[in-house]
Design an enzyme around this catalytic site. Structure first.
Site, PDB file in Angstrom:
ATOM      1  N   TRP A  29      -9.114  67.064  15.980  1.00 58.37           N
ATOM      2  CA  TRP A  29      -9.049  65.878  15.147  1.00 58.37           C
ATOM      3  C   TRP A  29      -8.660  64.541  15.984  1.00 58.37           C
ATOM      4  O   TRP A  29      -9.249  63.648  15.820  1.00 58.37           O
ATOM      5  CB  TRP A  29      -8.060  65.938  14.071  1.00 58.37           C
ATOM      6  CG  TRP A  29      -8.473  66.497  12.684  1.00 58.37           C
ATOM      7  CD1 TRP A  29      -9.637  67.581  12.576  1.00 58.37           C
ATOM      8  CD2 TRP A  29      -7.925  66.688  11.357  1.00 58.37           C
ATOM      9  NE1 TRP A  29      -9.925  68.029  11.393  1.00 58.37           N
ATOM     10  CE2 TRP A  29      -8.737  67.487  10.637  1.00 58.37           C
ATOM     11  CE3 TRP A  29      -7.008  65.996  10.814  1.00 58.37           C
ATOM     12  CZ2 TRP A  29      -8.672  67.610   9.430  1.00 58.37           C
ATOM     13  CZ3 TRP A  29      -6.659  66.190   9.379  1.00 58.37           C
ATOM     14  CH2 TRP A  29      -7.570  66.720   8.264  1.00 58.37           C
ATOM     15  N   LYS A  71      -3.771  68.644   4.515  1.00 58.26           N
ATOM     16  CA  LYS A  71      -4.312  69.921   4.160  1.00 58.26           C
ATOM     17  C   LYS A  71      -3.378  70.516   3.137  1.00 58.26           C
ATOM     18  O   LYS A  71      -2.239  70.531   3.016  1.00 58.26           O
ATOM     19  CB  LYS A  71      -4.608  70.754   5.233  1.00 58.26           C
ATOM     20  CG  LYS A  71      -5.006  72.140   4.749  1.00 58.26           C
ATOM     21  CD  LYS A  71      -5.787  73.208   5.746  1.00 58.26           C
ATOM     22  CE  LYS A  71      -5.307  73.444   7.229  1.00 58.26           C
ATOM     23  NZ  LYS A  71      -6.347  73.694   7.663  1.00 58.26           N
ATOM     24  N   GLY A 125      -6.835  70.326  18.953  1.00 60.31           N
ATOM     25  CA  GLY A 125      -7.127  68.896  19.226  1.00 60.31           C
ATOM     26  C   GLY A 125      -8.267  68.233  18.696  1.00 60.31           C
ATOM     27  O   GLY A 125      -8.696  67.284  19.403  1.00 60.31           O
ATOM     28  N   ASP A 139      -3.407  68.492   9.438  1.00 57.70           N
ATOM     29  CA  ASP A 139      -4.136  69.579   9.112  1.00 57.70           C
ATOM     30  C   ASP A 139      -3.176  70.936   9.271  1.00 57.70           C
ATOM     31  O   ASP A 139      -3.881  71.874   9.844  1.00 57.70           O
ATOM     32  CB  ASP A 139      -5.121  69.607  10.329  1.00 57.70           C
ATOM     33  CG  ASP A 139      -6.146  70.632   9.821  1.00 57.70           C
ATOM     34  OD1 ASP A 139      -6.542  70.753   8.802  1.00 57.70           O
ATOM     35  OD2 ASP A 139      -7.128  71.006  10.899  1.00 57.70           O
TER      36      ASP A 139
HETATM   37  C1  LIG Z   1      -5.695  74.343  11.444  1.00 53.53           C
HETATM   38  S1  LIG Z   1      -4.872  74.087  12.995  1.00 53.53           S
HETATM   39  C2  LIG Z   1      -5.029  72.325  13.184  1.00 53.53           C
HETATM   40  C3  LIG Z   1      -6.329  72.225  13.994  1.00 53.53           C
HETATM   41  C4  LIG Z   1      -6.481  70.692  14.406  1.00 53.53           C
HETATM   42  N1  LIG Z   1      -6.569  69.782  13.341  1.00 53.53           N
HETATM   43  C5  LIG Z   1      -7.658  70.621  15.059  1.00 53.53           C
HETATM   44  O1  LIG Z   1      -8.568  69.689  14.756  1.00 53.53           O
HETATM   45  O2  LIG Z   1      -7.785  70.948  16.221  1.00 53.53           O
HETATM   46  C6  LIG Z   1      -2.975  74.208  12.214  1.00 53.53           C
HETATM   47  C7  LIG Z   1      -2.110  73.875  13.606  1.00 53.53           C
HETATM   48  O3  LIG Z   1      -0.887  73.446  12.602  1.00 53.53           O
HETATM   49  C8  LIG Z   1       0.166  73.797  13.807  1.00 53.53           C
HETATM   50  N2  LIG Z   1       1.370  74.048  12.982  1.00 53.53           N
HETATM   51  C9  LIG Z   1       1.674  74.960  11.985  1.00 53.53           C
HETATM   52  N3  LIG Z   1       3.298  74.704  11.605  1.00 53.53           N
HETATM   53  C10 LIG Z   1       3.712  73.821  12.498  1.00 53.53           C
HETATM   54  C11 LIG Z   1       4.841  72.814  12.378  1.00 53.53           C
HETATM   55  N4  LIG Z   1       5.885  73.500  11.640  1.00 53.53           N
HETATM   56  N5  LIG Z   1       4.890  71.843  13.246  1.00 53.53           N
HETATM   57  C12 LIG Z   1       4.017  71.529  14.274  1.00 53.53           C
HETATM   58  N6  LIG Z   1       2.677  72.255  14.104  1.00 53.53           N
HETATM   59  C13 LIG Z   1       2.434  73.349  13.221  1.00 53.53           C
HETATM   60  C14 LIG Z   1      -0.178  75.209  14.359  1.00 53.53           C
HETATM   61  O4  LIG Z   1       0.449  75.240  15.473  1.00 53.53           O
HETATM   62  C15 LIG Z   1      -1.805  74.920  14.215  1.00 53.53           C
HETATM   63  O5  LIG Z   1      -2.091  74.412  15.772  1.00 53.53           O
END
Ligand SMILES: C[S@@+](CC[C@H](N)C(=O)[O-])C[C@H]1O[C@@H](n2cnc3c(N)ncnc32)[C@H](O)[C@@H]1O
Length: 395
Positions: free
Chosen positions: A55, A214, A53, A174
């Protein structure tokens, strides 16, 4: 992240904890905003793949609390300094001349009105004030009505279409899958997340809106660029300074959403599946002006030059867009070089460098430890067996 890992020394990792961000990713969004002014005229935002969280925290602090960071904060400080200086002179000059001082622009940060932020992730997101959080899979069609309902409580999935009645200004994603280390597979899965995010964005964005996602820079970035150019006036590939240079991670920043005439997002035919997007890309590329034929074909011999032409198109925002065109017979595809922009102040920390810690440095705990990490069970089992595979047990 283990305490002995390289991250312990990463400046942004430490800084995130010091400044209260849930993850170091917060700096990536702040640096993208610094370069592209993402948050200007924005009140309705969707943050996809948002856990833990950071962002969403940035959105909450900038839009709901009205705080300023980066360039906006610097401009604010600068304006305050100038105001102070004018105040000093004003008491001697302005007031004595006109009897009153000129009105100054407001420099105090003010929260925006009617802010709506919806954040989605597969993982639970610990609550953030003013933000609606959903636990859902962005690749699943059932997530669209969930999102539309979160954006507009009046929304009724039985009667309404897949378009938001009250569209949003900005969609962020992201998303990252758990990387396998198999490069092609990781890039493929990442691209599926990107298409899912784009499909959701097309359902909820208002004309003129922005989309940031991303990507992993692979060999097909040019194709992706051409595909996104169908929907957005400007598309950039950006690398924030806080994103490690050693990582293939980058962000695609799409500005000014302009859906093609007659286009409507459809989950029955989502982009990225079937041929709808490739047909649209072909049409869009066919409409491009032919600019380099004479350079490529020798008028006397008729032979084609082997080097495709680079056409530089200067823009009024100071960014030069380069299109790579190859008009030799059998090479009909228009390949693109996406405008690449490195974001972030050059004097800021380098995410690939190690910095000496001050002697009084205290290592802080993470701001928001993961609530339900996928490795939770493994940690519990390790603990039950006496530490790292039994090695740290006393006996
Ligand atoms: C790099 S993290 C995001 C970090 C976030 N932007 C932050 O600032 O805290 C990537 C996220 O993508 C989520 N994710 C991956 N595949 C997903 C999907 N199909 N649907 C929803 N979220 C997904 C993962 O659970 C993970 O929490």
């Amino acid at each position: 992240m283990g305490k002995s890992s390289k991250d312990k020394r990463d400046a942004y990792y430490r800084l995130a904890k010091e400044q209260g961000w849930r993850a170091r990713s917060a700096f990536k969004l702040l640096q993208l905003d610094e370069e592209f002014d993402l948050f200007s005229n924005v009140t309705r935002v969707v943050d996809l793949c948002a856990a833990p969280g950071s962002w969403s925290q940035v959105l909450s602090r900038v839009l709901i609390k009205g705080e300023k960071f980066g360039r906006a904060a610097w401009q604010d400080r600068d304006a305050r300094f100038r105001q102070q200086m004018l105040g000093l002179f004003g008491s001697q000059h302005t007031a004595s001349k006109s009897g009153h001082s000129e009105p100054q622009p407001s420099i105090t940060s003010s929260p925006r009105q009617d802010v709506k932020i919806v954040s989605i992730d597969l993982q639970p997101i610990s609550p953030l004030p003013g933000i609606v959080t959903l636990r859902a899979d962005i690749t699943h069609p059932a997530t669209v009505p969930l999102l539309l309902k979160a954006l507009d409580p009046e929304y009724d999935s039985k009667t309404n279409t897949q378009q938001a009645a009250h569209p949003v200004d900005l969609v962020l994603s992201d998303g990252a899958p758990d990387v396998t280390g198999l490069h092609d597979l990781d890039i493929y899965v990442q691209s599926q997340l990107l298409f899912a995010a784009l499909n959701l964005a097309l359902c909820v964005l208002k004309p003129g809106g922005k989309f940031v996602a991303k990507i992993f820079r692979g060999k097909n970035v040019d194709v992706l660029y051409a595909q996104l150019k169908i929907f957005f006036e400007k598309v950039h590939v950006a690398k924030p300074r806080s994103s490690r240079a050693s990582s293939v991670e980058a962000f695609i920043v799409c500005l000014n959403f302009q859906p093609p005439k007659g286009f409507s997002a459809s989950l029955e035919e989502p982009l990225g599946v079937g041929f709808r997007l490739s047909r649209m890309t072909e049409q869009s590329c066919a409409a491009l002006p032919i600019t380099a034929n004479t350079i490529l074909q020798n008028p006397e011999t008729g032979a084609w030059n082997n080097t495709p032409a680079l056409v530089a198109i200067p823009d009024n925002d100071g960014i030069t867009e380069i299109q790579l065109e190859d008009h030799r017979p059998g090479h009909g595809d228009v390949r693109w070089i996406a405008p690449f922009i490195a974001c972030g102040d050059l004097s800021a920390f380098d995410s690939d460098a190690s910095y000496r810690l001050p002697p009084d440095h205290v290592s802080l705990d993470p701001v928001q430890p993961p609530t339900a990490p996928p490795y939770k069970r493994a940690l519990e089992m390790r603990k039950a067996f006496g530490g790292a595979y039994g090695k740290t047990s006393k006996d």
